[in-house]
Write a protein that holds these residues in place. Sequence first.
Motif, PDB file in Angstrom:
ATOM      1  N   VAL A  75       0.834  -1.208   0.000  1.00 21.29           N
ATOM      2  CA  VAL A  75       0.000   0.000   0.000  1.00 21.29           C
ATOM      3  C   VAL A  75       0.864   1.252   0.000  1.00 21.29           C
ATOM      4  O   VAL A  75       0.622   2.191  -0.763  1.00 21.29           O
ATOM      5  CB  VAL A  75      -0.941   0.002   1.221  1.00 21.29           C
ATOM      6  N   MET A  76       1.897   1.270   0.844  1.00 20.47           N
ATOM      7  CA  MET A  76       2.766   2.435   0.929  1.00 20.47           C
ATOM      8  C   MET A  76       3.512   2.679  -0.393  1.00 20.47           C
ATOM      9  O   MET A  76       3.540   3.801  -0.894  1.00 20.47           O
ATOM     10  CB  MET A  76       3.782   2.258   2.065  1.00 20.47           C
ATOM     11  N   LEU A  81       4.185   5.796  -5.210  1.00 23.77           N
ATOM     12  CA  LEU A  81       4.398   5.752  -6.658  1.00 23.77           C
ATOM     13  C   LEU A  81       3.338   6.555  -7.392  1.00 23.77           C
ATOM     14  O   LEU A  81       3.637   7.275  -8.354  1.00 23.77           O
ATOM     15  CB  LEU A  81       4.380   4.302  -7.135  1.00 23.77           C
ATOM     16  N   ASN A  82       2.092   6.460  -6.943  1.00 21.25           N
ATOM     17  CA  ASN A  82       1.019   7.249  -7.555  1.00 21.25           C
ATOM     18  C   ASN A  82       1.277   8.745  -7.407  1.00 21.25           C
ATOM     19  O   ASN A  82       1.086   9.518  -8.349  1.00 21.25           O
ATOM     20  CB  ASN A  82      -0.326   6.895  -6.916  1.00 21.25           C
ATOM     21  N   GLY A  83       1.704   9.150  -6.209  1.00 19.41           N
ATOM     22  CA  GLY A  83       2.005  10.559  -5.986  1.00 19.41           C
ATOM     23  C   GLY A  83       3.155  11.044  -6.860  1.00 19.41           C
ATOM     24  O   GLY A  83       3.099  12.139  -7.427  1.00 19.41           O
ATOM     25  N   ILE A  84       4.189  10.220  -6.985  1.00 17.69           N
ATOM     26  CA  ILE A  84       5.343  10.588  -7.820  1.00 17.69           C
ATOM     27  C   ILE A  84       4.941  10.713  -9.285  1.00 17.69           C
ATOM     28  O   ILE A  84       5.373  11.632  -9.991  1.00 17.69           O
ATOM     29  CB  ILE A  84       6.468   9.549  -7.653  1.00 17.69           C
ATOM     30  N   SER A  85       4.092   9.799  -9.759  1.00 17.00           N
ATOM     31  CA  SER A  85       3.680   9.843 -11.169  1.00 17.00           C
ATOM     32  C   SER A  85       2.904  11.121 -11.478  1.00 17.00           C
ATOM     33  O   SER A  85       3.084  11.723 -12.544  1.00 17.00           O
ATOM     34  CB  SER A  85       2.826   8.612 -11.505  1.00 17.00           C
ATOM     35  N   LEU A 185      -8.902  -0.070  -1.466  1.00 16.56           N
ATOM     36  CA  LEU A 185      -7.554   0.283  -1.897  1.00 16.56           C
ATOM     37  C   LEU A 185      -7.351   1.794  -1.886  1.00 16.56           C
ATOM     38  O   LEU A 185      -6.311   2.294  -1.426  1.00 16.56           O
ATOM     39  CB  LEU A 185      -7.295  -0.266  -3.307  1.00 16.56           C
ATOM     40  N   LEU A 186      -8.339   2.531  -2.363  1.00 22.02           N
ATOM     41  CA  LEU A 186      -8.235   3.994  -2.388  1.00 22.02           C
ATOM     42  C   LEU A 186      -8.134   4.550  -0.977  1.00 22.02           C
ATOM     43  O   LEU A 186      -7.330   5.465  -0.711  1.00 22.02           O
ATOM     44  CB  LEU A 186      -9.455   4.583  -3.105  1.00 22.02           C
ATOM     45  N   TYR A 187      -8.916   4.006  -0.046  1.00 19.51           N
ATOM     46  CA  TYR A 187      -8.911   4.490   1.332  1.00 19.51           C
ATOM     47  C   TYR A 187      -7.531   4.307   1.980  1.00 19.51           C
ATOM     48  O   TYR A 187      -7.048   5.183   2.703  1.00 19.51           O
ATOM     49  CB  TYR A 187      -9.978   3.745   2.143  1.00 19.51           C
ATOM     50  N   GLN A 188      -6.898   3.182   1.722  1.00 16.75           N
ATOM     51  CA  GLN A 188      -5.617   2.908   2.372  1.00 16.75           C
ATOM     52  C   GLN A 188      -4.439   3.592   1.689  1.00 16.75           C
ATOM     53  O   GLN A 188      -3.432   3.887   2.341  1.00 16.75           O
ATOM     54  CB  GLN A 188      -5.381   1.391   2.410  1.00 16.75           C
ATOM     55  N   SER A 189      -4.543   3.850   0.391  1.00 14.21           N
ATOM     56  CA  SER A 189      -3.416   4.464  -0.336  1.00 14.21           C
ATOM     57  C   SER A 189      -3.494   5.987  -0.371  1.00 14.21           C
ATOM     58  O   SER A 189      -2.473   6.651  -0.598  1.00 14.21           O
ATOM     59  CB  SER A 189      -3.356   3.927  -1.765  1.00 14.21           C
ATOM     60  N   TYR A 192      -0.895   8.199   1.711  1.00  8.54           N
ATOM     61  CA  TYR A 192       0.471   8.205   1.185  1.00  8.54           C
ATOM     62  C   TYR A 192       0.574   9.071  -0.071  1.00  8.54           C
ATOM     63  O   TYR A 192       1.556   9.792  -0.267  1.00  8.54           O
ATOM     64  CB  TYR A 192       0.917   6.772   0.883  1.00  8.54           C
ATOM     65  N   GLN A 193      -0.450   9.000  -0.925  1.00 12.74           N
ATOM     66  CA  GLN A 193      -0.463   9.856  -2.118  1.00 12.74           C
ATOM     67  C   GLN A 193      -0.540  11.326  -1.715  1.00 12.74           C
ATOM     68  O   GLN A 193       0.200  12.164  -2.243  1.00 12.74           O
ATOM     69  CB  GLN A 193      -1.657   9.499  -3.004  1.00 12.74           C
ATOM     70  N   ALA A 194      -1.467  11.629  -0.802  1.00 13.44           N
ATOM     71  CA  ALA A 194      -1.659  13.016  -0.377  1.00 13.44           C
ATOM     72  C   ALA A 194      -0.413  13.566   0.298  1.00 13.44           C
ATOM     73  O   ALA A 194       0.002  14.708   0.031  1.00 13.44           O
ATOM     74  CB  ALA A 194      -2.860  13.106   0.574  1.00 13.44           C
ATOM     75  N   LEU A 195       0.224  12.755   1.160  1.00 10.29           N
ATOM     76  CA  LEU A 195       1.422  13.220   1.859  1.00 10.29           C
ATOM     77  C   LEU A 195       2.569  13.471   0.892  1.00 10.29           C
ATOM     78  O   LEU A 195       3.290  14.475   1.010  1.00 10.29           O
ATOM     79  CB  LEU A 195       1.835  12.175   2.910  1.00 10.29           C
ATOM     80  N   THR A 196       2.728  12.574  -0.081  1.00  5.58           N
ATOM     81  CA  THR A 196       3.788  12.757  -1.085  1.00  5.58           C
ATOM     82  C   THR A 196       3.611  14.061  -1.843  1.00  5.58           C
ATOM     83  O   THR A 196       4.556  14.852  -2.005  1.00  5.58           O
ATOM     84  CB  THR A 196       3.793  11.573  -2.069  1.00  5.58           C
TER      85      THR A 196
END
Length: 353
Positions: A75-76, A81-85, A185-189, A192-196
């Motif tokens: 999940v992390m 990775l989503n945030g970086i993309s 999946l969206l709830y748990q990821s 990490y996306q938002a923080l990135t």
Amino acid sequence: MSEGQKFQLGTVGALSLSVVSSVSIVICNKALISTLGFTFATTLTSWHLLVTFCSLHVALWMKLFEHKPFDARAVMGFGILNGISIGLLNLSLGFNSVGFYQMTKLAIIPCTVLLETLFFRKQFSRSIQLSLTILLMGVGIATVTDLQLNVLGSVLSLLAVLTTCVAQIMTNTIQKKFKVSSTQLLYQSCPYQALTLFIVGPFLDGLLTNKNVFAFKYTPLVLFFIVLSCLISVSVNFSTFLVIGKTSPVTYQVLGHLKTCLVLAFGYVLLRDPFSWRNILGILIAVAGMVLYSYCCVLENQQKQNEAPVKLPEDKESETDPLIGVENGTGILADGGVPKVIPLWTSNKDLDA
């Protein structure tokens, strides 16, 4: 209503929700960026994800879906990775011309097909390949205007394409591997996306715009559109995970290009944006490619479903005579049972969430 009909209805609903919400948020963000001068796209995206997480947390509290923890490292890694993309796509747009950025987005489909073929042994028929070629050609005609290359911009675009493809493939594989819904999946990821993006967003926006997001003058109208954009983003993020989980990363990219054509058409009809015969021709070709792709997918799905009952008697026959299974190369199964016919579309509980 059969499980197959319910799944198809859910897929159509997911696709429709994705189109409507994405076109709506593009219109909202266009007003926010072009008219009101709020050009901090990466920071705005981090706020989108934060609001999405808060909304899902309220939904979890109301027991609208069930929290299902799984591999924390997966999940992390997926969330970061989503945030970086997203950040790389914004950098690609900032350091390249609009035309080259559109080419970068077009490259995501063939790159995804290549990765799925190499690492997942997924086969794409000639008809699917032809429809994707027609679609990409149409979108290219409609959107690509110039191709000004530079080394830094090219490297950023390459990284953006690779990370986006891997993130979208992971969206599909994680949901199937761990048997989680798109909502779970969206709830748990999301955190990490938002923080990135929350960490790198102000830096990237300052680099691209030479402005400080914290020094911007937030008028009531700007705040209204920011809130509206964040609320629409909840639907956008949810529908993205829903579509990829129910279909495939390639189908999601096809849908994305349809949204591009719809936004162009909307801008011409309602906003009187400049338009030419080239835009019209490109949109028509892209729509033709999308229709052909949808038709080929439905046709292949029906063929595989029709083949499944034919294989079932063979499996039953092998149950009565183990030698037949050995001769056919099936051997002895680990659980001692007979091979099961797996339907192409498996039921999903996303809509129940």
